[in-house]
Each structure stands twice: as C-alpha cells, then as structure tokens.
Design an enzyme around this catalytic site. Structure first.
Site, PDB file in Angstrom:
ATOM      1  N   CYS A 175      35.875  34.807  54.277  1.00 23.62           N
ATOM      2  CA  CYS A 175      34.539  35.333  54.599  1.00 23.62           C
ATOM      3  C   CYS A 175      33.775  34.461  55.588  1.00 23.62           C
ATOM      4  O   CYS A 175      32.780  34.898  56.157  1.00 23.62           O
ATOM      5  CB  CYS A 175      33.727  35.510  53.331  1.00 23.62           C
ATOM      6  SG  CYS A 175      34.454  36.673  52.175  1.00 23.62           S
ATOM      7  N   HIS A 178      26.333  35.721  56.286  1.00 21.90           N
ATOM      8  CA  HIS A 178      27.455  36.442  55.682  1.00 21.90           C
ATOM      9  C   HIS A 178      26.899  37.373  54.601  1.00 21.90           C
ATOM     10  O   HIS A 178      26.051  36.983  53.796  1.00 21.90           O
ATOM     11  CB  HIS A 178      28.456  35.448  55.081  1.00 21.90           C
ATOM     12  CG  HIS A 178      29.502  36.113  54.237  1.00 21.90           C
ATOM     13  ND1 HIS A 178      30.171  37.237  54.664  1.00 21.90           N
ATOM     14  CD2 HIS A 178      29.957  35.836  52.984  1.00 21.90           C
ATOM     15  CE1 HIS A 178      31.018  37.610  53.697  1.00 21.90           C
ATOM     16  NE2 HIS A 178      30.905  36.789  52.679  1.00 21.90           N
ATOM     17  N   ASN A 231      30.531  43.606  50.896  1.00 21.53           N
ATOM     18  CA  ASN A 231      31.011  42.391  51.552  1.00 21.53           C
ATOM     19  C   ASN A 231      32.282  42.726  52.342  1.00 21.53           C
ATOM     20  O   ASN A 231      33.329  42.981  51.760  1.00 21.53           O
ATOM     21  CB  ASN A 231      31.284  41.332  50.479  1.00 21.53           C
ATOM     22  CG  ASN A 231      31.828  40.036  51.048  1.00 21.53           C
ATOM     23  OD1 ASN A 231      32.189  39.954  52.218  1.00 21.53           O
ATOM     24  ND2 ASN A 231      31.895  39.017  50.210  1.00 21.53           N
TER      25      ASN A 231
HETATM   26  O1  UT7 Z   1      32.300  36.048  50.229  1.00 24.45           O
HETATM   27  C1  UT7 Z   1      32.315  35.330  49.034  1.00 24.45           C
HETATM   28  C2  UT7 Z   1      32.683  36.286  47.963  1.00 24.45           C
HETATM   29  N1  UT7 Z   1      32.063  36.225  46.711  1.00 24.45           N
HETATM   30  C3  UT7 Z   1      30.746  36.132  46.410  1.00 24.45           C
HETATM   31  O2  UT7 Z   1      29.895  35.857  47.198  1.00 24.45           O
HETATM   32  C4  UT7 Z   1      30.385  36.388  44.974  1.00 24.45           C
HETATM   33  C5  UT7 Z   1      29.240  35.553  44.471  1.00 24.45           C
HETATM   34  N2  UT7 Z   1      28.852  36.008  43.159  1.00 24.45           N
HETATM   35  C6  UT7 Z   1      28.096  37.111  42.963  1.00 24.45           C
HETATM   36  O3  UT7 Z   1      27.747  37.814  43.894  1.00 24.45           O
HETATM   37  C7  UT7 Z   1      27.638  37.395  41.553  1.00 24.45           C
HETATM   38  O4  UT7 Z   1      28.043  36.353  40.701  1.00 24.45           O
HETATM   39  C8  UT7 Z   1      28.145  38.763  40.996  1.00 24.45           C
HETATM   40  C9  UT7 Z   1      27.421  39.907  41.682  1.00 24.45           C
HETATM   41  C10 UT7 Z   1      29.647  38.876  41.130  1.00 24.45           C
HETATM   42  C11 UT7 Z   1      27.776  38.838  39.496  1.00 24.45           C
HETATM   43  O5  UT7 Z   1      26.396  38.671  39.316  1.00 24.45           O
HETATM   44  P1  UT7 Z   1      25.820  37.603  38.262  1.00 24.45           P
HETATM   45  O6  UT7 Z   1      24.368  37.735  38.277  1.00 24.45           O
HETATM   46  O7  UT7 Z   1      26.405  36.265  38.616  1.00 24.45           O
HETATM   47  O8  UT7 Z   1      26.382  38.152  36.909  1.00 24.45           O
HETATM   48  P2  UT7 Z   1      27.278  37.403  35.823  1.00 24.45           P
HETATM   49  O9  UT7 Z   1      28.681  37.279  36.283  1.00 24.45           O
HETATM   50  O10 UT7 Z   1      26.561  36.151  35.409  1.00 24.45           O
HETATM   51  O11 UT7 Z   1      27.205  38.427  34.643  1.00 24.45           O
HETATM   52  C12 UT7 Z   1      25.987  38.756  33.978  1.00 24.45           C
HETATM   53  C13 UT7 Z   1      26.277  39.836  32.937  1.00 24.45           C
HETATM   54  C14 UT7 Z   1      27.482  39.507  32.058  1.00 24.45           C
HETATM   55  O12 UT7 Z   1      27.218  40.024  30.791  1.00 24.45           O
HETATM   56  P3  UT7 Z   1      26.699  39.067  29.605  1.00 24.45           P
HETATM   57  O13 UT7 Z   1      27.756  37.996  29.468  1.00 24.45           O
HETATM   58  O14 UT7 Z   1      25.384  38.523  30.085  1.00 24.45           O
HETATM   59  O15 UT7 Z   1      26.599  40.004  28.454  1.00 24.45           O
HETATM   60  C15 UT7 Z   1      28.607  40.280  32.704  1.00 24.45           C
HETATM   61  O16 UT7 Z   1      29.611  40.624  31.792  1.00 24.45           O
HETATM   62  O17 UT7 Z   1      26.604  41.069  33.608  1.00 24.45           O
HETATM   63  C16 UT7 Z   1      27.897  41.523  33.195  1.00 24.45           C
HETATM   64  N3  UT7 Z   1      28.561  42.112  34.351  1.00 24.45           N
HETATM   65  C17 UT7 Z   1      28.369  43.396  34.718  1.00 24.45           C
HETATM   66  N4  UT7 Z   1      27.656  44.388  34.191  1.00 24.45           N
HETATM   67  C18 UT7 Z   1      27.661  45.562  34.823  1.00 24.45           C
HETATM   68  C19 UT7 Z   1      29.395  41.511  35.226  1.00 24.45           C
HETATM   69  N5  UT7 Z   1      29.764  42.396  36.171  1.00 24.45           N
HETATM   70  C20 UT7 Z   1      29.143  43.565  35.887  1.00 24.45           C
HETATM   71  C21 UT7 Z   1      29.124  44.823  36.485  1.00 24.45           C
HETATM   72  N6  UT7 Z   1      28.371  45.810  35.926  1.00 24.45           N
HETATM   73  N7  UT7 Z   1      29.824  45.113  37.619  1.00 24.45           N
END
Ligand code: UT7
Length: 306
Positions: A108, A233, A263
């Site tokens: 990326c 990005h 992305n």
């Molecule tokens: O180019 C580089 C590529 N990658 C990135 O830039 C990714 C960087 N990371 C992110 O963008 C974020 O971490 C995500 C969008 C992937 C996730 O967002 P987050 O705010 O970090 O969520 P999280 O992983 O901390 O999850 C929060 C909650 C969890 O539930 P609990 O444990 O609080 O009950 C997850 O299980 O949200 C849940 N969750 C979802 N719920 C609905 C995780 N993914 C999803 C989903 N839909 N798709």
C-alpha cells in the site's frame, strides 16, 4: 531541473460491491463499516494489467501526449499477474511501447516509492524525459471473502501519472522506511489471502505516517501549515483523521476517495490525486504531500511543489 505531473488518469472495474452486499453473507453492517472505516462500497473484478493500461492511457491523454512519448514505466503493484514476466512489461505491451519497465512492490505504500524512484531516474544523466508511474491493484483477488476483518476494506483500481522534466515541480522532502519485524500483523503468503490484525495495523500506521510526514517536512524545511494538499493512502478515514489531527493539518486539505473505492493499495494515492485535480486545488506552486503505509510495515512520504 525539476519534475512535474503532466497528466493523471484512473481506472475502476465496473462491478460495485456495497457494504449491504457484504452484509448479506457475513456478520457485518453498512453502519459498522462506514463508522469504523469510512468505506461505503468498493469495485471488484479488475485485472492489474488491464486497469493499469486504462489508467495510463487516460494519464497520457490528459498530458496531451502519446504512448511513444513515455521513456520509462514504473508499475507499483501488490498483485502482479504472474511470477514473470513482470506485469509492467505486459502493461507496456498494452500501451504498445518498448521503453524500460519495472514492477515495484511496497504494497500500500508503493506510490511514493515509485514517484521518487522515477524522479531520481529522470534527474540522472541520460535519464528519461517522461516516466509513467502507475499504481494498480486487484486486491479482490487476494481477499478472503469470508473474513469480515479484511473483506470490508479492500477494492480494485488503478491510478497513473505522467511525470515530465520541467522547470516547475520541486521535490522538497522525502522519508521512507520499513519495519520488517511486523510481518505477522499484515501479510499474504504466495497464492493465499490477506491476513491482518486490524487494530495493530491501525495503531502502527498512525504512528508511522505521523513520524514519516514529520521527517519529510523537517527535511523540506517547512511546517505542517505550509502544506496545501494532502494525498493520503486510502485505508481508513479514521487513520487519515488521526494523522492529520496529530500533525495539525485540517481535514479539508486531504483528498479522499475511499468511500467509493475502499483500500486499493498502490492505486489509492494517485486516485486521491485525481480527486484533488478535479477539485482544482493542484495549482502551480501548491505544496503537496503524499504519504502511504502498508505491509512491511512500510511507510513513505514525499513533499513536492506542484
Ligand atoms: O493499507 C494497510 C491495510 N490495512 C489497514 O489500514 C487496516 C487498519 N485497521 C483498520 O482499518 C481497523 O482496525 C478495522 C476497520 C479493520 C477494524 O476496526 P476497529 O475499530 O479496529 O475494530 P476492532 O478490530 O477493534 O473490532 C471492534 C469490534 C470487535 O468486536 P468486540 O470484540 O468489541 O465485541 C470485532 O469483532 O468490532 C467487531 N468487528 C466487526 N463488526 C462488524 C470486526 N470487524 C467487524 C465487521 N463488522 N466487519
């Protein structure tokens, strides 16, 4: 001697996948994806080479040139179509040209690397007068469509720029780095799909991009207030908000396409550039920051005057 952007082009495949489409076969929702990432839909079904050729053709036309005017081609991609030949050679064939061409994979973060590599090549003795720098990624081909942690984020697309020797367009500062020890938080094995610890990547990305921009600005001898246009990005709008807040740059100076593209890896910065161009903010003399990050964990920032 300096280098300016003479033309910009983009390409997206036709097929749109909305958040609601994803929610039909995984436990997620449009509201969650929009709130946590800023993404509303993405395009899928593109091929790296076809999208690159389409974006490059548009960039060459925007520069009022023909493919024969291109002296070198850099393809930033994470999704080459074969182990070899390099996809860049296939893109050159698609454009009907035989200049030097190379693939560059910094995932990326690729586009700033490609931009500065091209700039360096053009400013060496005997270097080409014009270089095509393309970011093209068919991320849908390496996404696990059952994994809600990654499937919601990525999409396919391409963006291309024609760089041209010019009296205007100074490169003011640059900063690049990788932290290879962090492989386990974001990787894709050969022939497999993306594995990501989203929260870890998020935290590291905010830190890495903030530090990288600070380094590039220090090198340029300017401060964050001097930046007119930010082309970040396009991974997650919350990462862009967190970084700009830390740097004291108003969000209004950033140009973003991720709501409609997700992305698109190496394509995201040139696509943001096309959005800035459409908004009419890329005036000669404007100070423009491009900054990317991705698996590696790699980062790269470049500050230029338009
Ligand atoms: O180019 C580089 C590529 N990658 C990135 O830039 C990714 C960087 N990371 C992110 O963008 C974020 O971490 C995500 C969008 C992937 C996730 O967002 P987050 O705010 O970090 O969520 P999280 O992983 O901390 O999850 C929060 C909650 C969890 O539930 P609990 O444990 O609080 O009950 C997850 O299980 O949200 C849940 N969750 C979802 N719920 C609905 C995780 N993914 C999803 C989903 N839909 N798709």
């Amino acid at each position: 001697m300096s280098v300016r952007v003479a033309g910009i082009g983009t390409a997206l495949p036709e097929k749109v996948v909305t958040n609601d489409d994803l929610a039909q076969h995984m436990d997620t929702s449009d509201a969650w994806i929009r709130e946590r990432s800023g993404i509303g839909e993405r395009r899928v079904g593109g091929s790296t080479v076809d999208m690159a050729v389409e974006a490059a053709t548009a960039a060459i036309a925007a520069a009022d040139l023909t493919p024969d005017d291109i002296g070198f081609l850099v393809l930033c991609t994470t999704t080459p179509e074969k182990t070899f030949p390099a996809s860049s050679a296939m893109v050159a064939a698609g454009l009907g040209i035989t200049c030097g061409a190379m693939d560059l994979n910094v995932v990326c973060a690729g586009f700033p690397y490609g931009y500065v590599a091209a700039y360096g090549m053009m400013t060496t003795p005997g270097g080409p007068d014009r270089v095509l720098v393309i970011g093209s990624d068919a991320m849908s081909t390496i996404v696990d469509w059952t994994d809600r942690g990654t499937a919601i984020l990525f999409g396919d697309g391409a963006g291309a720029v024609v760089l041209e020797k010019s009296p205007q367009g100074e490169l003011l500062g640059q900063d690049f780095g990788v932290n290879g020890d962090l492989e386990s938080i974001l990787y894709c094995d050969l022939g497999d799909t993306i594995v990501m610890e989203g929260r870890q990547v998020f935290k590291r990305a905010v830190r890495a991009v903030t530090g990288s921009v600070e380094n590039a600005l220090a090198q340029a001898g300017i401060s964050a207030e001097d930046i007119d246009v930010v082309l970040p990005h396009q991974a997650n709008i919350r990462i862009i908000e967190a970084v700009t807040q830390r740097l004291g740059i108003p969000m209004e100076k950033t140009f973003n396409v991720l709501e409609h593209t997700g992305n698109t890896s190496g394509a995201s910065i040139p696509m943001a550039m096309a959005a800035a161009d459409e908004a009419g903010v890329l005036e000669p003399g404007a100070v423009v920051l491009m900054s990317g990050f991705g698996a590696g964990m790699a980062w790269g920032s470049v500050v230029v005057t338009w």
